[in-house]
Design a protein around this motif. Structure first.
Motif, mmCIF file in Angstrom:
data_model
loop_
_atom_site.group_PDB
_atom_site.id
_atom_site.type_symbol
_atom_site.label_atom_id
_atom_site.label_comp_id
_atom_site.label_asym_id
_atom_site.label_seq_id
_atom_site.Cartn_x
_atom_site.Cartn_y
_atom_site.Cartn_z
ATOM 1 N N SER A 97 0.636 -1.265 0.004
ATOM 2 C CA SER A 97 -0.194 0.044 -0.453
ATOM 3 C C SER A 97 0.545 1.140 -0.061
ATOM 4 O O SER A 97 1.885 1.356 0.339
ATOM 5 N N PRO A 98 0.379 2.328 -0.660
ATOM 6 C CA PRO A 98 1.236 3.612 -0.274
ATOM 7 C C PRO A 98 1.229 3.450 1.068
ATOM 8 O O PRO A 98 2.302 4.872 1.127
ATOM 9 N N ASN A 99 0.671 3.219 2.357
ATOM 10 C CA ASN A 99 1.434 3.278 3.220
ATOM 11 C C ASN A 99 2.629 3.064 3.830
ATOM 12 O O ASN A 99 3.300 3.514 5.293
ATOM 13 N N HIS A 100 3.086 2.269 2.978
ATOM 14 C CA HIS A 100 4.040 1.566 3.700
ATOM 15 C C HIS A 100 5.307 2.527 3.429
ATOM 16 O O HIS A 100 5.485 3.087 2.313
ATOM 17 N N PRO A 101 5.914 2.572 4.666
ATOM 18 C CA PRO A 101 7.046 3.766 4.460
ATOM 19 C C PRO A 101 8.613 3.327 3.748
ATOM 20 O O PRO A 101 8.762 2.172 3.931
ATOM 21 N N ARG A 102 8.669 4.270 3.004
ATOM 22 C CA ARG A 102 9.826 3.893 2.343
ATOM 23 C C ARG A 102 10.914 4.392 3.512
ATOM 24 O O ARG A 102 11.858 5.442 3.563
ATOM 25 N N PHE A 103 12.400 3.593 3.772
ATOM 26 C CA PHE A 103 13.040 3.541 4.075
ATOM 27 C C PHE A 103 14.643 3.740 3.539
ATOM 28 O O PHE A 103 15.762 2.862 4.561
ATOM 29 N N ASP A 104 14.291 3.270 2.807
ATOM 30 C CA ASP A 104 16.365 2.987 1.885
ATOM 31 C C ASP A 104 17.074 3.555 2.260
ATOM 32 O O ASP A 104 18.318 2.853 2.151
ATOM 33 N N ALA A 105 17.136 4.603 2.386
ATOM 34 C CA ALA A 105 17.994 5.252 3.522
ATOM 35 C C ALA A 105 19.090 4.769 5.026
ATOM 36 O O ALA A 105 19.980 4.722 4.653
ATOM 37 N N LEU A 106 17.501 4.566 5.021
ATOM 38 C CA LEU A 106 18.359 3.872 6.282
ATOM 39 C C LEU A 106 18.567 2.642 6.598
ATOM 40 O O LEU A 106 19.647 2.445 7.626
ATOM 41 N N TYR A 107 18.129 2.047 5.342
ATOM 42 C CA TYR A 107 19.118 0.897 5.528
ATOM 43 C C TYR A 107 20.406 0.632 4.697
ATOM 44 O O TYR A 107 20.856 -0.101 5.810
ATOM 45 N N GLN A 108 20.482 1.486 3.891
ATOM 46 C CA GLN A 108 22.205 1.509 2.908
ATOM 47 C C GLN A 108 22.473 2.235 4.081
ATOM 48 O O GLN A 108 23.636 1.639 4.498
ATOM 49 N N ARG A 109 22.903 3.211 5.536
ATOM 50 C CA ARG A 109 23.025 3.247 6.294
ATOM 51 C C ARG A 109 23.573 3.165 7.691
ATOM 52 O O ARG A 109 24.808 3.147 7.630
ATOM 53 N N GLU A 161 11.202 6.915 10.595
ATOM 54 C CA GLU A 161 12.949 6.408 10.701
ATOM 55 C C GLU A 161 13.291 5.894 11.784
ATOM 56 O O GLU A 161 14.248 5.100 11.746
ATOM 57 N N ALA A 162 13.333 6.962 12.714
ATOM 58 C CA ALA A 162 14.267 6.835 14.276
ATOM 59 C C ALA A 162 12.870 5.469 15.164
ATOM 60 O O ALA A 162 13.659 4.080 15.399
ATOM 61 N N ASP A 163 11.827 5.862 14.590
ATOM 62 C CA ASP A 163 10.608 4.470 14.927
ATOM 63 C C ASP A 163 11.711 2.878 14.953
ATOM 64 O O ASP A 163 11.830 2.077 15.218
ATOM 65 N N LEU A 164 11.398 2.645 13.047
ATOM 66 C CA LEU A 164 12.447 1.784 12.598
ATOM 67 C C LEU A 164 13.185 1.597 13.110
ATOM 68 O O LEU A 164 14.047 -0.204 13.225
ATOM 69 N N GLU A 165 14.793 2.049 13.072
ATOM 70 C CA GLU A 165 16.190 2.208 12.862
ATOM 71 C C GLU A 165 15.969 2.022 15.316
ATOM 72 O O GLU A 165 16.977 1.046 15.059
ATOM 73 N N SER A 166 15.265 2.294 15.742
ATOM 74 C CA SER A 166 15.600 1.696 16.864
ATOM 75 C C SER A 166 14.907 0.045 16.838
ATOM 76 O O SER A 166 15.486 -0.221 18.031
ATOM 77 N N VAL A 167 13.809 0.034 17.272
ATOM 78 C CA VAL A 167 13.259 -1.562 16.742
ATOM 79 C C VAL A 167 14.574 -2.511 16.045
ATOM 80 O O VAL A 167 14.837 -3.454 16.326
ATOM 81 N N LEU A 168 15.305 -1.595 14.469
ATOM 82 C CA LEU A 168 16.167 -2.947 13.764
ATOM 83 C C LEU A 168 17.721 -2.471 15.025
ATOM 84 O O LEU A 168 18.498 -3.851 14.325
ATOM 85 N N ARG A 169 17.845 -1.588 15.444
ATOM 86 C CA ARG A 169 19.727 -1.511 16.265
ATOM 87 C C ARG A 169 19.479 -2.251 17.505
ATOM 88 O O ARG A 169 20.378 -2.691 18.701
ATOM 89 N N ALA A 170 17.569 -2.222 18.705
ATOM 90 C CA ALA A 170 17.581 -2.601 20.176
ATOM 91 C C ALA A 170 18.442 -4.503 20.314
ATOM 92 O O ALA A 170 18.292 -4.342 21.053
ATOM 93 N N THR A 171 18.554 -5.358 18.824
ATOM 94 C CA THR A 171 19.266 -6.330 19.299
ATOM 95 C C THR A 171 19.489 -6.760 17.971
ATOM 96 O O THR A 171 19.933 -6.506 17.000
ATOM 97 N N THR A 192 21.220 -4.627 3.610
ATOM 98 C CA THR A 192 20.794 -5.206 2.503
ATOM 99 C C THR A 192 18.845 -5.424 1.998
ATOM 100 O O THR A 192 18.603 -6.012 3.083
ATOM 101 N N HIS A 193 18.385 -4.287 1.158
ATOM 102 C CA HIS A 193 17.400 -4.305 1.241
ATOM 103 C C HIS A 193 16.284 -4.770 -0.053
ATOM 104 O O HIS A 193 16.634 -4.611 -0.754
ATOM 105 N N VAL A 194 15.277 -5.380 0.381
ATOM 106 C CA VAL A 194 14.835 -6.127 -0.733
ATOM 107 C C VAL A 194 13.253 -5.895 -0.920
ATOM 108 O O VAL A 194 12.483 -6.098 0.198
ATOM 109 N N LYS A 195 13.024 -5.146 -2.481
ATOM 110 C CA LYS A 195 11.503 -4.515 -1.454
ATOM 111 C C LYS A 195 10.265 -5.677 -2.635
ATOM 112 O O LYS A 195 11.220 -6.098 -4.301
ATOM 113 N N LEU A 196 9.128 -6.257 -1.963
ATOM 114 C CA LEU A 196 8.731 -6.915 -2.816
ATOM 115 C C LEU A 196 7.253 -6.287 -3.048
ATOM 116 O O LEU A 196 6.669 -5.487 -2.000
ATOM 117 N N ALA A 197 6.569 -6.590 -3.813
ATOM 118 C CA ALA A 197 5.724 -5.411 -4.582
ATOM 119 C C ALA A 197 3.743 -6.556 -3.817
ATOM 120 O O ALA A 197 3.036 -5.905 -3.739
#
Length: 128
Positions: A10-22, A115-125, A26-31
């Motif tokens: 859906s269009p509501n799904h956030p796009r955080f390509d820059a976060l994943y790269q930073r 982006e901060a919400d998602l980054e905190s989850v990805l970095r928490a563990t 490796t980001h795999v987009k699936l439609a």
């Protein structure tokens, strides 16, 4: 290297390509769920980020709670160490616990997600 599947339905799904790269993911987009199921046959993700849609109508009556049931059943078999992050709109958040009774969910983030919400989850563990 850490791999993350973004299932963008859906269009509501956030796009955080820059976060994943930073942070070196490796980001795999699936439609679609179908494409994610195909990708699971050849790749094992460490993370899955997908939007939750509750099955109000006959599409999910009885056996399935949401759009994610089939995917999460496949993940359980093909990528059991993958961590799932569920994105959900406020109006459907009350239904996510039903899904969590059936499948492991690492985190639930209510839309809109920053982006901060998602980054905190990805970095928490550490990645699996």
């Amino acid at each position: 290297m850490t791999t993350l599947f973004s299932i963008i339905e859906s269009p509501n799904h956030p796009r955080f390509d820059a976060l994943y790269q930073r942070i070196g993911i490796t980001h795999v987009k699936l439609a679609s769920q179908r494409k994610a199921l195909q990708a699971l046959k050849s790749m094992t993700p460490d993370w899955i980020v997908a939007e939750f849609f509750y099955g109000f109508g006959n599409n999910y009556a009885g056996a399935n709670v949401s759009n994610l049931d089939v995917l999460l059943a496949a993940v359980r078999k093909q990528a059991p160490s993958a961590r799932t992050i569920v994105l959900v709109g406020k109006e459907q958040a009350q239904y996510v616990p039903r899904l969590a009774e059936l499948f492991p969910i690492h985190a639930v983030l209510t839309l809109p997600v920053t982006e901060a919400d998602l980054e905190s989850v990805l970095r928490a563990t550490d990645a699996p």
